[in-house]
Design an enzyme around this catalytic site. Sequence first.
Site, PDB file in Angstrom:
ATOM      1  N   GLU A 282     -44.803 -80.800  68.686  1.00 45.77           N
ATOM      2  CA  GLU A 282     -43.538 -81.345  69.180  1.00 45.77           C
ATOM      3  C   GLU A 282     -42.464 -80.265  69.224  1.00 45.77           C
ATOM      4  O   GLU A 282     -41.677 -80.180  70.163  1.00 45.77           O
ATOM      5  CB  GLU A 282     -43.104 -82.508  68.280  1.00 45.77           C
ATOM      6  CG  GLU A 282     -42.174 -83.484  68.949  1.00 45.77           C
ATOM      7  CD  GLU A 282     -41.949 -84.732  68.086  1.00 45.77           C
ATOM      8  OE1 GLU A 282     -42.874 -85.558  68.016  1.00 45.77           O
ATOM      9  OE2 GLU A 282     -40.880 -84.850  67.487  1.00 45.77           O
ATOM     10  N   GLU A 285     -42.938 -78.135  72.152  1.00 39.97           N
ATOM     11  CA  GLU A 285     -42.471 -78.829  73.350  1.00 39.97           C
ATOM     12  C   GLU A 285     -40.947 -78.817  73.428  1.00 39.97           C
ATOM     13  O   GLU A 285     -40.361 -78.577  74.489  1.00 39.97           O
ATOM     14  CB  GLU A 285     -42.990 -80.277  73.295  1.00 39.97           C
ATOM     15  CG  GLU A 285     -42.948 -80.986  74.627  1.00 39.97           C
ATOM     16  CD  GLU A 285     -43.353 -82.447  74.497  1.00 39.97           C
ATOM     17  OE1 GLU A 285     -43.957 -82.820  73.458  1.00 39.97           O
ATOM     18  OE2 GLU A 285     -43.044 -83.210  75.422  1.00 39.97           O
ATOM     19  N   CYS A 308     -43.209 -90.248  67.106  1.00 39.86           N
ATOM     20  CA  CYS A 308     -44.213 -90.483  66.070  1.00 39.86           C
ATOM     21  C   CYS A 308     -44.180 -91.905  65.523  1.00 39.86           C
ATOM     22  O   CYS A 308     -44.986 -92.267  64.690  1.00 39.86           O
ATOM     23  CB  CYS A 308     -44.058 -89.479  64.942  1.00 39.86           C
ATOM     24  SG  CYS A 308     -42.377 -89.274  64.439  1.00 39.86           S
ATOM     25  N   SER A 328     -41.196 -87.007  73.733  1.00 42.28           N
ATOM     26  CA  SER A 328     -42.223 -85.988  73.545  1.00 42.28           C
ATOM     27  C   SER A 328     -43.581 -86.622  73.789  1.00 42.28           C
ATOM     28  O   SER A 328     -43.795 -87.797  73.507  1.00 42.28           O
ATOM     29  CB  SER A 328     -42.132 -85.467  72.113  1.00 42.28           C
ATOM     30  OG  SER A 328     -43.360 -84.915  71.731  1.00 42.28           O
ATOM     31  N   LYS A 367     -48.582 -99.350  63.032  1.00 42.05           N
ATOM     32  CA  LYS A 367     -49.734 -98.448  63.086  1.00 42.05           C
ATOM     33  C   LYS A 367     -51.035 -99.214  63.279  1.00 42.05           C
ATOM     34  O   LYS A 367     -52.006 -98.662  63.780  1.00 42.05           O
ATOM     35  CB  LYS A 367     -49.823 -97.633  61.784  1.00 42.05           C
ATOM     36  CG  LYS A 367     -48.627 -96.738  61.524  1.00 42.05           C
ATOM     37  CD  LYS A 367     -48.666 -95.472  62.343  1.00 42.05           C
ATOM     38  CE  LYS A 367     -47.437 -94.607  62.040  1.00 42.05           C
ATOM     39  NZ  LYS A 367     -47.286 -93.510  62.999  1.00 42.05           N
ATOM     40  N   GLU A 370     -51.088 -99.507  66.841  1.00 40.18           N
ATOM     41  CA  GLU A 370     -51.215 -98.194  67.475  1.00 40.18           C
ATOM     42  C   GLU A 370     -52.669 -97.730  67.473  1.00 40.18           C
ATOM     43  O   GLU A 370     -53.190 -97.252  68.483  1.00 40.18           O
ATOM     44  CB  GLU A 370     -50.342 -97.168  66.741  1.00 40.18           C
ATOM     45  CG  GLU A 370     -50.356 -95.802  67.397  1.00 40.18           C
ATOM     46  CD  GLU A 370     -49.607 -94.757  66.579  1.00 40.18           C
ATOM     47  OE1 GLU A 370     -48.743 -94.083  67.151  1.00 40.18           O
ATOM     48  OE2 GLU A 370     -49.886 -94.620  65.373  1.00 40.18           O
ATOM     49  N   GLU A 375     -55.887 -95.820  74.678  1.00 38.42           N
ATOM     50  CA  GLU A 375     -55.854 -94.377  74.934  1.00 38.42           C
ATOM     51  C   GLU A 375     -56.206 -93.564  73.691  1.00 38.42           C
ATOM     52  O   GLU A 375     -56.400 -92.361  73.783  1.00 38.42           O
ATOM     53  CB  GLU A 375     -54.496 -93.956  75.508  1.00 38.42           C
ATOM     54  CG  GLU A 375     -53.295 -94.171  74.615  1.00 38.42           C
ATOM     55  CD  GLU A 375     -52.610 -95.526  74.823  1.00 38.42           C
ATOM     56  OE1 GLU A 375     -53.320 -96.495  75.171  1.00 38.42           O
ATOM     57  OE2 GLU A 375     -51.387 -95.610  74.619  1.00 38.42           O
ATOM     58  N   CYS A 512     -39.525 -94.661  57.733  1.00 39.90           N
ATOM     59  CA  CYS A 512     -40.752 -95.286  57.215  1.00 39.90           C
ATOM     60  C   CYS A 512     -40.626 -95.760  55.769  1.00 39.90           C
ATOM     61  O   CYS A 512     -41.354 -96.648  55.351  1.00 39.90           O
ATOM     62  CB  CYS A 512     -41.917 -94.327  57.328  1.00 39.90           C
ATOM     63  SG  CYS A 512     -42.265 -93.882  59.020  1.00 39.90           S
TER      64      CYS A 512
HETATM   65  S1  SF4 Z   1     -42.848 -97.667  59.339  1.00 40.19           S
HETATM   66 FE1  SF4 Z   1     -41.332 -98.219  60.828  1.00 40.19          FE
HETATM   67  S2  SF4 Z   1     -40.305 -96.301  61.220  1.00 40.19           S
HETATM   68 FE2  SF4 Z   1     -42.214 -95.787  60.254  1.00 40.19          FE
HETATM   69  S3  SF4 Z   1     -43.620 -95.464  61.917  1.00 40.19           S
HETATM   70 FE3  SF4 Z   1     -43.808 -97.584  61.329  1.00 40.19          FE
HETATM   71  S4  SF4 Z   1     -42.468 -98.659  62.683  1.00 40.19           S
HETATM   72 FE4  SF4 Z   1     -41.879 -96.544  62.752  1.00 40.19          FE
END
Ligand code: SF4
Lengths: 590, 189, 613
Positions: A282, A285, A308, A328, A367, A370, A375, A512
């Site tokens: 990153e 970039e 991220c 990014s 996550k 995600e 992809e 986070c």
């Molecule tokens: S905990 Fe919240 S801030 Fe951290 S990556 Fe997950 S969604 Fe984003």
Amino acid sequence: MIELTIDKKKVRVEKGTTILKAARQAGVEIPTLCHYELCDLGIENKPGGCRICVVEVEGRRNLAPSCITEAQDGMVIHTHSMRVLNARKTVLKLIISDHPFDCLVCAKSGHCELQNLAVQFGIRSQPYVGEQSKYRKDTSPSIIRDVDKCIMCRRCEMMCNEVQTVGALAAVNRGFMSVVAPAFEMNLVDSPCTYCGQCVSACPTGALTEKDHTNEIIRALSNPSKTVIVQTAPAVRAALGEEFGMPAGTLVTGKMVSALRELGFDYVFDTDFSADLTIMEEGTELLQRVKGYLEGDPNVRLPILTSCCPGWVNFFEHNYPDLLDVPSTAKSPQQMFGAIAKTYFADKIGVKRSDLIVVSVMPCLGKKYECQRDEFKVGGNPDVDYSISTRELAAFIKQANIDFLELPDGDFDDPLGESTGAAVIFGNTGGVIEAACRTAYELYTGKKLEKVDFNELRGLEGIRSATVNFNGVELNIGIAHGLGNARKLLDEVREGKSKFHAIEVMACPGGCIGGGGQPFNHGDSGVLEKRAAALYTADQRKAIRKSHENPSIIKLYEEFLGKPGSELAHKLLHTEYFPKSNEVTIHLQG
Amino acid sequence: MSQKITISPEAFEYMEKVIGTDGVEVRVNLPKEIIEQINEICDSFDNDPGELINVLHEAQNRFGYLPAEVQDVVAHNLHIPVAQVYGVVTFYSYFSMIPKGEHPISICVGTACYVRGAERVLEEFTKELGIKVGETTPDGRFSINCLRCVGACGLAPVVLVGDKVYGRVSPDGVKEIIAEYKKSDGGSC
Amino acid sequence: MSHYKMHLLVCAGTGCHSSESDLVYEMLHDEVERKGLSDDVQVIRTGCFGFCEKGPIVKVLPDNTFYTEVKPDDAREIIDEHVIKGRKVERLLYLDPETDEHVLDSKHMGFYKKQLRVALRNCGTIDPENIDESIARDAYMALGKVITEMTPQETIDLIKRSGLRGRGGAGFPTGLKWEITSKNQSDQKYVVCNADEGDPGAFMDRSILEGDPHSVLEAMAICGYCIGATEGLIYIRAEYPLAIRRLRIAISQAQSYGLLGENIFGSDFSFNIKLRYGAGAFVCGEETALIHSMEGRRGEPSNKPPFPAEKGYLGKPTCVNNVETFANIPVIVQKGAEWFASIGTEKSKGTKVFALAGKINNVGLIEVPMGITLREIIYEIGGGVKGGKKFKAVQTGGPSGGCLTEKHLDTPIDYESLMAAGSMMGSGGMIVLDEDDCMVSVAKFYLGFIVEESCGRCAPCRIGSKRLHETLNRITEGKGEQEDIEILKNLGTVMKDTALCGLGQTAPNPVLSTLDNFMEEYLEHVNEKKCRSGQCRDLLYYVISEEECTGCMACTRVCPTHAISGERRQPHVINQEVCIKCGACMEKCQFDAISLQKDYPREVQLTTNNELV
Ligand code: SF4
Ligand SMILES: Cc1cc2nc3c(=O)[nH]c(=O)nc-3n(C[C@H](O)[C@H](O)[C@H](O)COP(=O)(O)O)c2cc1C
Ligand code: SF4
Ligand code: SF4
Ligand code: SF4
Ligand code: SF4
Ligand code: SF4
Ligand code: SF4
Ligand code: SF4
Ligand code: FES
Ligand code: FES
Ligand code: FES
């Protein structure tokens, strides 16, 4: 200042203080349920709906909800008269009468504010029998809605609408039938939900919980033909201890590693490693774009946005499909880890991709979604197989009878376990951009950075900005945490009014450390502050504090990737974004 | 609870892409004309989110009810989450996501009518038509709704069919009222 | 109204409108034209006369002849006989139920004798769709006087001195409310007229808006002048299409006359009025909910304070008043505070409009001076209980109010007395109940309403009203137990104490007041499984009449539960413990010996002392 009497105690408070706060100041605890506040972040939910916090105010006709009633000069208040206690107990019994008796099998059991109140009030019977509201259960990749357990505290609605400005949830229907739900009471997957998990972290009951993946992991761990590796996100180590009764802000990195090893993971790695990798990609970039911009390249778009955080990615895919070229292209640390683990590391240990199971422990519910994105799969096999939250890990450890407090400190395995101080602050708002600055500065100027701590980028204010001097080049940096704050910066970008060269966005308040998968803060913003401080301490304790100095990263580039931004790096470590129109997809249910 | 989602009648089976003023693309199953009509309504209230209820009134006047797609376009124009629009639609009993019958029957169950036997009249209607309050007969001819006082308490119990007011309705008179409309329909086709 | 010799006033209120008064109007109008009387006789459509029970009404001025139940076909006779020949059409005159004689004019009707029309002063006398008629009756004179001769504070003082209290239910002093709003500084303030009128069975506000919209518009402008607002909003139920139409007409006429809009009466005061529509939610009558609804949101109330006077519509100071409250303002300004204060009781001044309904002879809209007794209203104005039945109770205040009984009949009606008697003034619904009404069912009816109308924001009301309703339902189904009474009492008390808004706080009133006044009926339902009024169908019993039964045994054979016993040719009996009330026996019996009864012969249990238990 005004003076009032609470339970015979005189207390002086600022005008405008609620009775609840005045009572706390006087050392009197009043139970609450719907009220939720993260003061330092300006987050508050005061619908005055549960009426658990009522108190008797002399001269007033009815009882006063202490959480929303302002204290007045000369008030005389009783917080536990018979009238008050009976009212509270009756109201609580009413709430329970419209609630399933699922405590034994409820994900929230033990952390449930409703259950706690039932214990505290000594509820032993439930005389108000009658119809209970019944709703359909809704499972999304990250979140389970079991709104039979909803008590209409409206915390989730406030989080999703006011803090996150996502608007996936709203109160619908009226009276006894009312509930908080997505439009047309459809599934969360069909709504603009970002899976940030903030609704879950605010929900006092088991109405909103994470989708638990522990069982899949147990199955993988007990399959001898699989090699199971785990990565742990920076913010987890600053919060996991809370689940075992340790004070907020205790760093438990070593115990966490030992626990994971005891649970049977073949390798215990660190997402911090791939956080350093993220900075390399990153940061490169960023430098390229800034350089191009300074050189007047008309094709370069600034600001660059960090990418991220999956909640944030979902948010801009939903709401800013016209700006998809601004963030990014670097993948998140979780996904970079998975991509490297299933190529570089799998080759190293000679395990087939299909036999390597990558687990992540995250403070995050986004996550979970995600790692299921198409992809991030190769031939249907995901780079990261399962993602569990800090809370799920804690439950897993307890399930396995591991005495967490007595565990010795362990160390991460090599090579994907080595990391720098820059990586660990990823867990805090502002941390990613600070880490990027440390590396970008040195790469850009070729000089050594004297002051590693960028204090100007730290703090809990929703939107922060700072100017960093790169040897004469002034870089304007913006930081937002909480999607509502991000929206403000993004609107400026859309209107072409943004003064920033780079913006860091984290979906969760505090970053986070305040993620949707973290131990519940129960409305105490002090918890977030302590977690943040712990991560900064961890950074300071590290011998190496800049990502580009991480020896394992250097080696990874030498052995495998070549240079940051190389073709292979692009293939493995970068991604693209897809517009998600807010389409009403109507799935008819039977 | 089962989901109450309205299936769009055939007329709405189109796919239309709309680019909102915020550049966001929305796809809805509505023909262009209807989207334009909704846009027109929203424009006439300056796309002001504070006018949501007035917009919904207008839209319901125009389409007879408020299917999900209509709410979606409204939400989009007024820049509010569709969940909130749905929250408002489900809050007010005047708004409906189910098309009313050709002959909407409204039974007053205000106090004056109640004490003069509105409940039995209501029962008779539900029995005769085989539907519950808030439902429409499968052939779309009749729907039953309850009202609270139409201000004709002197005529209690009061029943409205469309705009026509029937006063001093007794349970025995219900068949007759329904027959009036069944007949009139039969004659026309 | 000057040059006509005669006026025919045709009621175009909702009640009469529903029984084709429009046609009556048209026929009269045509007839007048056909006979060439247009220059002398004017036919006018007016608002409600209040006497809706006997609509459509046609009143003839100047002689006050009061024709009831006029059919379109009667038009010709009225013109030919009354207008042309000067002979009243006897058969259309109101028939006094007591004397059985036709009453020649409205002044001699019991219904009107005790009434005093202040808020309703123009209802039934003017054409509400024609501003000229309102102006002929002094509309906007008060506004002119206030703007040109008085300061806002002087006007507020006048209203304060008059003693006017809010007619929306709570009875808050209107002048004081205006004063508070006027003192709150802000760049923008709002006047809101609460025309939500959600009380089921009440239609006072609607009649005022339909019959005399200008009085409300004028008062709102006066309020705006006093508090420093230039914008007014009327929140009106969408279910009132006629009122909406008349308001729209009235607003545009007032605007075109310069009585609303910029620089009214050449002063620098400007005032505009807009309409906002409700959408079917009773709770939106509550002022904070109303404001949220006007802002396009769910109509959920919020905690007070802050009161609307401080933070209301769009966060600005807002004065919310009821329609009837406003309708009183222009008269007070014109006739003076002292005149108004001379009517009524010490703490409740002026008059109050009630919607009188239920089991009473004269259903309709009445306006009476405060302090009048319930007895006067029910027996003199209302003409007594319908069908000669026995009076049981009167419910006032709608879902927030309570039931008053025989012993309260001589209570003077004002805010405090009604409250002390366990009921409420409320907005003015007044429902008379007779011996055929079951008080538990009445309480259940209101709670059913509350369950449907609770907004769901706060737990005590959202769940509590549901549980109250379910408990009452159990009792009326004969499944009630002694502890249910305790549940009702405790839940009711706690809801009053803890609910967020007035809806939930007053929702238990119908239960608590019937518990207070009719405990024996509750106990009968619970202990004896008996409903004395016969309204609770689950508490009716199949009973065999000893006299009629021939002992043919046909019923025994069809009874699925073998509940019937008896020897051949002897009267049979049904064991109520076993009977499942399927009705098969009644259908089968050819001698009509089986019927549904409120009670069945119970075995009298004697104790050892031979005393009845
Ligand atoms: S905990 Fe919240 S801030 Fe951290 S990556 Fe997950 S969604 Fe984003
Ligand atoms: C549940 C509930 C319903 C109400 N409904 C009405 C109503 O229909 N009309 C009305 O004028 N006031 C209604 N009110 C009272 C209003 O909140 C408010 O007090 C009133 O409009 C103030 O006007 P006033 O001072 O002129 O009475 C209601 C209050 C509650 C709690
Ligand atoms: S939400 Fe709380 S009270 Fe409800 S079942 Fe779960 S643990 Fe028990
Ligand atoms: S607490 Fe009681 S109910 Fe719960 S598991 Fe133990 S014994 Fe069973
Ligand atoms: S996860 Fe985040 S976006 Fe999704 S519903 Fe919850 S708060 Fe809203
Ligand atoms: S889902 Fe949870 S947070 Fe949301 S209203 Fe219900 S109980 Fe509260
Ligand atoms: S009392 Fe009832 S209507 Fe009022 S806020 Fe509470 S739930 Fe809503
Ligand atoms: S009603 Fe039915 S169950 Fe009762 S006695 Fe008659 S036949 Fe038997
Ligand atoms: S059928 Fe009628 S007459 Fe014959 S035994 Fe039964 S009740 Fe008596
Ligand atoms: S905590 Fe105060 S009302 Fe819920
Ligand atoms: S209660 Fe039915 S018309 Fe008034
Ligand atoms: S409507 Fe005609 S008298 Fe009331």
